[in-house]
Design an enzyme around this catalytic site. Structure first.
Site, PDB file in Angstrom:
ATOM      1  N   ASP A 163       0.831  -1.189   0.000  1.00 34.84           N
ATOM      2  CA  ASP A 163       0.000   0.000   0.000  1.00 34.84           C
ATOM      3  C   ASP A 163       0.874   1.250   0.000  1.00 34.84           C
ATOM      4  OD1 ASP A 163      -2.258  -1.602   0.168  1.00 34.84           O
ATOM      5  OD2 ASP A 163      -2.365  -1.461   2.348  1.00 34.84           O
ATOM      6  N   LYS A 164       0.324   2.347  -0.464  1.00 35.44           N
ATOM      7  CA  LYS A 164       1.064   3.611  -0.520  1.00 35.44           C
ATOM      8  C   LYS A 164       1.730   3.937   0.813  1.00 35.44           C
ATOM      9  CE  LYS A 164       0.317   8.597  -1.031  1.00 35.44           C
ATOM     10  NZ  LYS A 164      -0.674   9.664  -1.306  1.00 35.44           N
TER      11      LYS A 164
END
Length: 338
Positions: A163-164
Site C-alpha cells: 500500500d502507498k
C-alpha cells in the site's frame, strides 16, 4: 545470504527521454463518417471500429475529456447511438493514463540488485503502480527510469505490491521468465513475507495466534476490504500469523507473517481481532504517537533465487516514524526478537 539496504536516486537511463523531452505529437485529429452498416451502434463501439489500434478504455478517456464530437457536438456518453451519415471527430491526445507507463526520475531505496531481479525498500508515501489519482511519480515510473530492462517486462516487473503508506521490502523482476517464476513462488507460498505493525490497545489473547478468516470487498464501502462469510459473499481465504513482540497499556507491537496476499490483509485481520493499526483510519485506527500513516512495515523478505536457487534473505529495520512511535509507547525494536 542476508542483505543490507542502500540508497540510490534513479538517474536517466541510456536511450530514455529526459524529463520534458518531446515524446511525440500532442494531438492527432481523426475524421470519419458513420457507414450504413454502423447505424445504431453505441458510440464507444463505433469508435473502436474507427480506430481499432486504441483500447476502449483509452477512447473512453478521450470522451470524458470532451475530445469526441458527433456532428460538431461534444458527446461524452458512451451509450450514445450513432446514425448513418453522422460526422465523427476524434482528437487523439495523451491522457494521464496513457502516459502513466513512462520513465521518471523517482528516487527509491535498493536492498539488492542483480541481472535478474531487484529488491526495493519502499518508503511510506510512495505509490507502487500508476492508478487514478497517481498517474505519475510511482515506483513503476522510477523503475522504468532506473534501467531499460524494466521496459520489457509487464508492469515493470512488479510481482506484488505494498500500500502507498506501508513501507518496506518488495521484489521486482528484470526479466519476463524471472517474473513468471516469482509469481509462481508467491502463489505456492514459498516466498516468506514478514511485517512489523504497531496496533492500538494493550494486547489481548495469546502471544502467538493465527487469524484464518476470508477477506472480500466490504459491501457498504467499496474502498474497504473486510472479513466475509464465503457462503454469502464473494471473497478469498486469508491467513495471517501474529506474534506479540511487546505491549504497553496503549499499544501492541507485533510481527505478522503472511500465508496469503489479500488486499489490506494485515490491516483487516488486525482490526478483526480488536487491534486496528495505529493511524489506519480506514479500519478503525487513529493517528497517535506521531504516526500519520498506518503503522505497518514489511521488514523481512526471503525466497529462493528464481535462477540460481540460492536462498536470499533481506531485512529492513522500521523507518524513523515507526521507531519514534515505539519509543513513545515505551517499546523498542529488537532485530533478534523480530
Amino acid at each position: 545470504m542476508k542483505q543490507t539496504v542502500g540508497i540510490i536516486s534513479a538517474t536517466p537511463a541510456e536511450g530514455m527521454p529526459e524529463e520534458g523531452e518531446e515524446l511525440g505529437p500532442e494531438s492527432d485529429i481523426r475524421l470519419a463518417e458513420v457507414a450504413p452498416a454502423q447505424h445504431g451502434l453505441r458510440l464507444d463501439k463505433a469508435l473502436v471500429e474507427f480506430v481499432p489500434e486504441f483500447s476502449r478504455s483509452y477512447l473512453q478517456q478521450l470522451q470524458d475529456a470532451g475530445l469526441v464530437q458527433v456532428n460538431g457536438q461534444v458527446v461524452s456518453k458512451a451509450s450514445h447511438k450513432v446514425r448513418a451519415g453522422d460526422q465523427l471527430r476524434l482528437e487523439l491526445r495523451p491522457t494521464p493514463q496513457s502516459q502513466a507507463f513512462k520513465p521518471e526520475p523517482v528516487p527509491f531505496q535498493i536492498a539488492y540488485e542483480d541481472e535478474y531481479l531487484l529488491v526495493v525498500n519502499k518508503a511510506a508515501g510512495l505509490v507502487v503502480h500508476p492508478a487514478p489519482g497517481n498517474w505519475s511519480g510511482t515506483l513503476l515510473n522510477g523503475l522504468l527510469h532506473h534501467h531499460p530492462d524494466f521496459l520489457q517486462v509487464p508492469r515493470a516487473g512488479i510481482v506484488h505490491r505494498l500500500d502507498k503508506d506501508t513501507s518496506g521490502l518488495m521484489v521486482v523482476a528484470r526479466q519476463r521468465e524471472v517474473m513468471d517464476r516469482l509469481v509462481q513462488a508467491i502463489a505456492a507460498r514459498s516466498v516468506s513475507r514478514q511485517y512489523l505493525a504497531l496496533a492500538h490497545g494493550g494486547w489481548s489473547g495469546p502471544a502467538q495466534r493465527s487469524v484464518d478468516v476470508p477477506i472480500g470487498r466490504d459491501p457498504r464501502n467499496r474502498l474497504r476490504m473486510g472479513v466475509v462469510d464465503l457462503a454469502y459473499q464473494a471473497g478469498k481465504t486469508a491467513r495471517t500469523d501474529i506474534a506479540l513482540l511487546g505491549a504497553s497499556a496503549q499499544a501492541s507491537f507485533v510481527r505478522c507473517t503472511l500465508h496469503t496476499g489479500r488486499t489490506h490483509q494485515i490491516r483487516v485481520h488486525m482490526a478483526h481481532i480488536g487491534h486496528p493499526l495505529v493511524a489506519d483510519v480506514l479500519y478503525g485506527g487513529s493517528p497517535a504517537f506521531g504516526m500519520q500513516r498506518q503503522a505497518l512495515h514489511a521488514t523481512r523478505l526471503a525466497f529462493a533465487h528464481p535462477v540460481s536457487g540460492a536462498p536470499l534473505v533481506f531485512e529492513a529495520p522500521p523507518p524513523e516514524d515507526l521507531t519514534l512511535a515505539l519509543q513513545q509507547c515505551g517499546l523498542r525494536y529488537n532485530l533478534a526478537q523480530a
